[in-house]
Design a protein around this motif. Structure first.
Motif, short mmCIF file in Angstrom:
data_model
loop_
_atom_site.label_atom_id
_atom_site.label_comp_id
_atom_site.label_asym_id
_atom_site.label_seq_id
_atom_site.Cartn_x
_atom_site.Cartn_y
_atom_site.Cartn_z
N TYR A 43 69.89 -16.87 -31.85
CA TYR A 43 68.60 -17.04 -32.33
C TYR A 43 68.51 -18.17 -33.49
O TYR A 43 69.49 -18.22 -34.28
CB TYR A 43 68.20 -16.05 -33.01
N ARG A 97 58.83 -28.06 -28.85
CA ARG A 97 57.70 -27.79 -27.83
C ARG A 97 57.06 -29.07 -27.19
O ARG A 97 56.69 -29.07 -26.08
CB ARG A 97 56.64 -26.94 -28.52
N GLU A 117 60.49 -26.70 -34.90
CA GLU A 117 60.09 -25.60 -33.90
C GLU A 117 58.77 -26.34 -33.16
O GLU A 117 58.69 -26.32 -31.77
CB GLU A 117 59.41 -24.48 -34.59
N ILE A 146 62.43 -19.37 -33.86
CA ILE A 146 62.29 -20.90 -33.43
C ILE A 146 62.64 -20.86 -32.11
O ILE A 146 62.08 -21.50 -31.19
CB ILE A 146 63.04 -21.68 -34.47
N ALA A 147 63.77 -20.20 -31.73
CA ALA A 147 64.35 -20.29 -30.43
C ALA A 147 65.41 -19.17 -30.14
O ALA A 147 66.11 -18.75 -31.01
CB ALA A 147 64.96 -21.59 -30.15
N VAL A 164 69.69 -27.09 -30.06
CA VAL A 164 68.19 -27.97 -29.86
C VAL A 164 68.06 -28.65 -28.66
O VAL A 164 67.30 -28.67 -27.93
CB VAL A 164 67.96 -28.72 -31.21
N VAL A 181 67.59 -23.79 -41.51
CA VAL A 181 67.24 -22.51 -40.87
C VAL A 181 68.47 -21.76 -40.84
O VAL A 181 69.71 -22.29 -41.29
CB VAL A 181 66.93 -22.82 -39.38
N THR A 193 60.18 -16.26 -38.40
CA THR A 193 59.79 -16.67 -37.26
C THR A 193 61.12 -16.85 -36.35
O THR A 193 62.06 -17.75 -36.88
CB THR A 193 58.98 -17.83 -37.47
N ASP A 252 63.46 -19.17 -38.78
CA ASP A 252 62.82 -19.77 -39.82
C ASP A 252 62.93 -18.43 -40.72
O ASP A 252 61.70 -17.71 -40.85
CB ASP A 252 61.56 -20.34 -39.58
#
Length: 403
Positions: free
Chosen positions: A111, A63, A59, A124-125, A162, A93, A122, A114
C-alpha cells in the motif's frame, strides 16, 4: 532545456492524439472537465501544463497517466521525473507491505498511504500482485524501494511502485546461514545507487554495474536491526560491541567506509538496546526508545541529533508517557519512527501495527487506510517519484519487469 524537450515531445503527441481521438480518451476528458466537450486543459500552452503537473500530488498524477497519450508520455519522461523529484511537489507518504505469510484479515499487498490522524488515511495505490509479498521492506531512497527475503538473504528486489517496475538483483556471496544486515541508498558523489549486505565482509552492489563486489572485513558487533537507515549519504545501524558499549555505526556510500556516531550522554541505551531504534525525524537522525520511568511503568523517548555527527547536539524532542488509550501496547518491545507529517504528527511502526501520534493531544490513533485495520505489516517512509529503473540500472543486464 529539460522542460523545452518535454514540450516538443508532448506537442507531437498532442497532434497525434487530436488526429486519433477515440471514445476512451474522450470519456477520460469528460471526467476531467465534467462536460462532454474536448478537454480544455489541452488548449493551455504546454509549458503551463508542465508547471501545473509539477504541483499535482502523486495520487492525481498516477490517474493523469490514463487521460491521454500526451499526458502519459509526459509523466513517464525522464526529464519530468527529474524535475518532479527535485521539487517540493512529492510529499513523503508511507509504504506498508503486508506479507502474504501473515494474512491477518487481508491478503498480502503493498500500500502507498497518505497518513492522517483525524480521518481515515487515504490509500494512494494498492498492489495485490506485487512480486515479493513474502519479503520484507529494507528501505526507500529517491522513490525506489528495496526489499529482500530475510530468511535466505536472497533475492533482493529494487522497485518503483509508481511506475510499476522492479528488478531482481543477482545473488551475493554472503552466507545466508549467518546473520546479515543490509541497506539501500544513493551516493551523491558518484551519482549511483548502492545496495549493501554484510556479515563478516561487506558486499556492495552498484545499480548498473551488473555484479556484487566484496569490500573489507566488518568489525564484529550485534545489530539491533537488520536494515540500515539511509540518511545524509550513509546507512546507519544501532550496534552493541563486544565490550557491551552501544553506538551508531554508519557506512558512507561515497567513500564506502565505516564510521561511528556517539549516542546521547546517557547509559540507558546499553540496558535498552533491544528497545531502541534509529530513525529519521524531520531533517534529523533520531532515536526512539522505550525506557523505565519514575512516574509511570515506562515511557517512549524520542531523541534527535540537531547537528549531524555532534554528540552534544542530541536533545530529547518528545516524551510519551503512560497511560494512553492503548494500554495493551505498553508491553511492546520496541517502537520505530517512520516519518513526521507536515502537521507535526509522528507515524510509528509498533511491531507491525502502524499508528499516528498527535503531539498536541498526546494520543495515539491507529493508521487505518480507507478505514481498514492492518497488522503484520512493514512500514517505511517513501517519497514517490516517476524515475525509471531503466535509466538507473543501464548496463546491469538485468531484466526489468512490470507488475
Amino acid at each position: 532545456m529539460e522542460i523545452q524537450e518535454i514540450i516538443i515531445k508532448a506537442n507531437k503527441l498532442i497532434l497525434e492524439d487530436e488526429q486519433n481521438q477515440n471514445q476512451g480518451t474522450a470519456a477520460a476528458a469528460t471526467t476531467i472537465t465534467g462536460t462532454g466537450d474536448r478537454c480544455n486543459f489541452t488548449k493551455l500552452p504546454w509549458h503551463v501544463v508542465v508547471e501545473i503537473m509539477l504541483k499535482v500530488p502523486i495520487e492525481g498524477l498516477m490517474r493523469c497517466r490514463y487521460v491521454c497519450k500526451a499526458w502519459h508520455e509526459l509523466l513517464l519522461d525522464p526529464s519530468f521525473a527529474k524535475l518532479y523529484h527535485g521539487g517540493s511537489s512529492s510529499p513523503t507518504v508511507v509504504v506498508l507491505l503486508q506479507s502474504s505469510l501473515f494474512p491477518h484479515g487481508n491478503s498480502g499487498a503493498l500500500y502507498l498511504i497518505d497518513p492522517q490522524e483525524q480521518e481515515p488515511s487515504t490509500i494512494i495505490a494498492k498492489f495485490d500482485h506485487f512480486p515479493y509479498l513474502e519479503s520484507t521492506l529494507v528501505n526507500s531512497c529517491n522513490g525506489l524501494i528495496c526489499s529482500c527475503d530475510v530468511r535466505m538473504g536472497n533475492p533482493i528486489y529494487i522497485s518503483n511502485p509508481v511506475r510499476g517496475e522492479f528488478l531482481t538483483l543477482p545473488k551475493g556471496k554472503t552466507n545466508p546461514d549467518r546473520q546479515f544486515v543490509s541497506g539501500f541508498g544513493f551516493s551523491a558523489k558518484s551519482n549511483q545507487y548502492k545496495v549493501i549486505k554484510y556479515s563478516e565482509f561487506v558486499e556492495i552492489y552498484t545499480l548498473g554495474s551488473g555484479a556484487w563486489r566484496r569490500s573489507k572485513r566488518v568489525p564484529p558487533a550485534r545489530h539491533q536491526s537488520l536494515f540500515g537507515i539511509f540518511f545524509n549519504g550513509a546507512l546507519h545501524w544501532l550496534v552493541k560491541l563486544p565490550n557491551q558499549s552501544v553506538l551508531i555505526r554508519c557506512f558512507d556510500l561515497d567513500d564506502e567506509k565505516f564510521r561511528t556516531i556517539p549516542l546521547p550522554l546517557s547509559t540507558f541505551y546499553e540496558a535498552n538496546f533491544i528497545k531502541t531504534h534509529v530513525g529519521v525525524l524531520g531533517d534529523c537522525l533520531c532515536l526512539s526508545s522505550i525506557v523505565a520511568s519514575i512516574s509511570s511503568d515506562w515511557e517512549i523517548q524520542i531523541w534527535v541529533m540537531k547537528e549531524y555527527g555532534v554528540r552534544e547536539s542530541w536533545i530529547k524532542e518528545l516524551t510519551i508517557k503512560y497511560p494512553t488509550p492503548w494500554e495493551h501496547w505498553w508491553n511492546l518491545r520496541s517502537i520505530k519512527v517512520v516519518t513526521c507529517l507536515k502537521n507535526g504528527e509522528v507515524v510509528f511502526d509498533c511491531e507491525g501495527s502502524p499508528a499516528v501520534y498527535n503531539v498536541e493531544q498526546e494520543r495515539f490513533g491507529l493508521l487505518k487506510p480507507n478505514g481498514i485495520s492492518l497488522t503484520h505489516v512493514n512500514g517505511i517512509a517513501h517519497a514517490p517519484s516517476f524515475v525509471s529503473l531503466k535509466d538507473i540500472a543501464m548496463g546491469d543486464g538485468l531484466k526489468l519487469f512490470n507488475f
